[in-house]
Design an enzyme around this catalytic site. Sequence first.
Site, PDB file in Angstrom:
ATOM      1  N   SER A  42     -13.237  13.121   3.357  1.00 44.31           N
ATOM      2  CA  SER A  42     -13.269  11.667   3.425  1.00 44.31           C
ATOM      3  C   SER A  42     -14.641  11.127   3.054  1.00 44.31           C
ATOM      4  CB  SER A  42     -12.897  11.209   4.838  1.00 44.31           C
ATOM      5  OG  SER A  42     -13.134   9.831   5.004  1.00 44.31           O
ATOM      6  N   TYR A  82     -12.826   5.252  -2.026  1.00 46.01           N
ATOM      7  CA  TYR A  82     -12.204   3.964  -2.291  1.00 46.01           C
ATOM      8  C   TYR A  82     -12.840   3.385  -3.548  1.00 46.01           C
ATOM      9  CZ  TYR A  82     -10.484   4.190   2.533  1.00 46.01           C
ATOM     10  OH  TYR A  82      -9.878   4.575   3.706  1.00 46.01           O
ATOM     11  N   THR A 139      -8.091   6.350  -2.860  1.00 48.98           N
ATOM     12  CA  THR A 139      -7.178   5.630  -1.978  1.00 48.98           C
ATOM     13  C   THR A 139      -6.997   4.220  -2.529  1.00 48.98           C
ATOM     14  OG1 THR A 139      -7.854   6.924  -0.058  1.00 48.98           O
ATOM     15  CG2 THR A 139      -6.809   4.795   0.362  1.00 48.98           C
ATOM     16  N   LYS A 196      -3.862   8.053  -4.139  1.00 54.74           N
ATOM     17  CA  LYS A 196      -3.306   8.184  -2.794  1.00 54.74           C
ATOM     18  C   LYS A 196      -2.922   6.801  -2.261  1.00 54.74           C
ATOM     19  CE  LYS A 196      -4.559   9.801   1.871  1.00 54.74           C
ATOM     20  NZ  LYS A 196      -4.468   8.520   2.597  1.00 54.74           N
ATOM     21  N   HIS A 231      -1.097   5.636   4.511  1.00 59.71           N
ATOM     22  CA  HIS A 231      -2.412   5.518   5.151  1.00 59.71           C
ATOM     23  C   HIS A 231      -2.316   5.793   6.659  1.00 59.71           C
ATOM     24  CE1 HIS A 231      -6.480   3.774   3.963  1.00 59.71           C
ATOM     25  NE2 HIS A 231      -6.654   4.113   5.225  1.00 59.71           N
TER      26      HIS A 231
END
Length: 379
Positions: free
Chosen positions: A107, A131, A157, A239, A264
């Site tokens: 992450s 992101y 994401t 994603k 999510h």
Amino acid sequence: MAKPQTVAEYEEEGLARMWHFPTLYYMKGADDQQTRHDSQDAFRRYRIRSRVLRGISDVDTSCSVMGHQISTPVCLAPTACCRFAHPEKEIGTCRASRKANTLMVHSCASTTRVTEMMESVPDALVWQQLYLFKNKLLTEQLVREAEGAGAKALVITVDAAGGCNRRISPVSDGSQTVSGNNEFKLPNFDISTPDCVGYQKMGDHNLWAYCAFQCQWSSNSIEDIRWVKSLTSLPIILKGIVNAKDARRAVKEGIASAIIVSAHGGRQLDGIPAPIDVLREIIEAVRESGSSMDIFMDGGVRGGSDVFKALALGAKAVFIGRPALWGLAVNGSEGVVHVLEIMRQELIDVMAQCGCANLGEITQERVIHESKYLAKLDP
């Protein structure tokens, strides 16, 4: 205390070991949490159609993901701030992934820089999540650092274009402790640009507010994905796709090497379908568009039968988030290894009872939705 023997037991003990705010942070979904709960409940709506007298004496759970061989189709999803769960942080999770010979997605909102983690576990198979940040220099810094550190793919994401409401109070729920403890700093967001420096001058030393500002209300456009692709030779995985139209567009625009069907964790937009319920729709849309790209899924996977159902519906592999955090909280890296092994052994049991010697034999006919069960049951 006896060692947990099921994922449910790891959940119970893991949550008991964490203080109040991390428990809420990890477990809360958006708004009324319909999607968070339904992502898990939805698996119960699919029935397994077993086969007997198949002469199965050995079961192989290995598979290939994006050209890399792994021993289990259960991979580790990106989970923010693993330090909440255990001092080993993301390094512990990565060590578990390597020991289980599977894949970890790191992450961007971690408490460990990707370079630090990869230096500690240099032979691990890692993808880097990010992101589409407002600050493009931040995006570029993370992309280049991840590629230089040895990450094998980028997971973008795409379902965080707006804000979300997880109904956590900074005062009553204890999140103020986070801003005052340097152990919870998000180092991947530390960049010498005026906006980041400004947040730190205002007291955001651990960069949680800056992270939220960068991740939410960003543009999330096709052009943004193309720009990221221009920065790197790594494959791009999207994603957060739960709509067939978005899957078709991703194929048409040529912006993705793979897709992760994901809600999510039910933490972003409440009321959308459970990933398992839209998985087949996404796969059919991608195949009809002429693409053979891998399709993965996460959300609600809690055991080997869930893994089996997802694979039968067409997923190449699944990702788990919260169960890995529970294992980490209970026993660090070894706890995560055990959670992965529990799921693998459960999958082996289901495969054997369904007459599947390898993952390729887990086909769509092996599961049926309960609404169609009586009408569609073959003689």
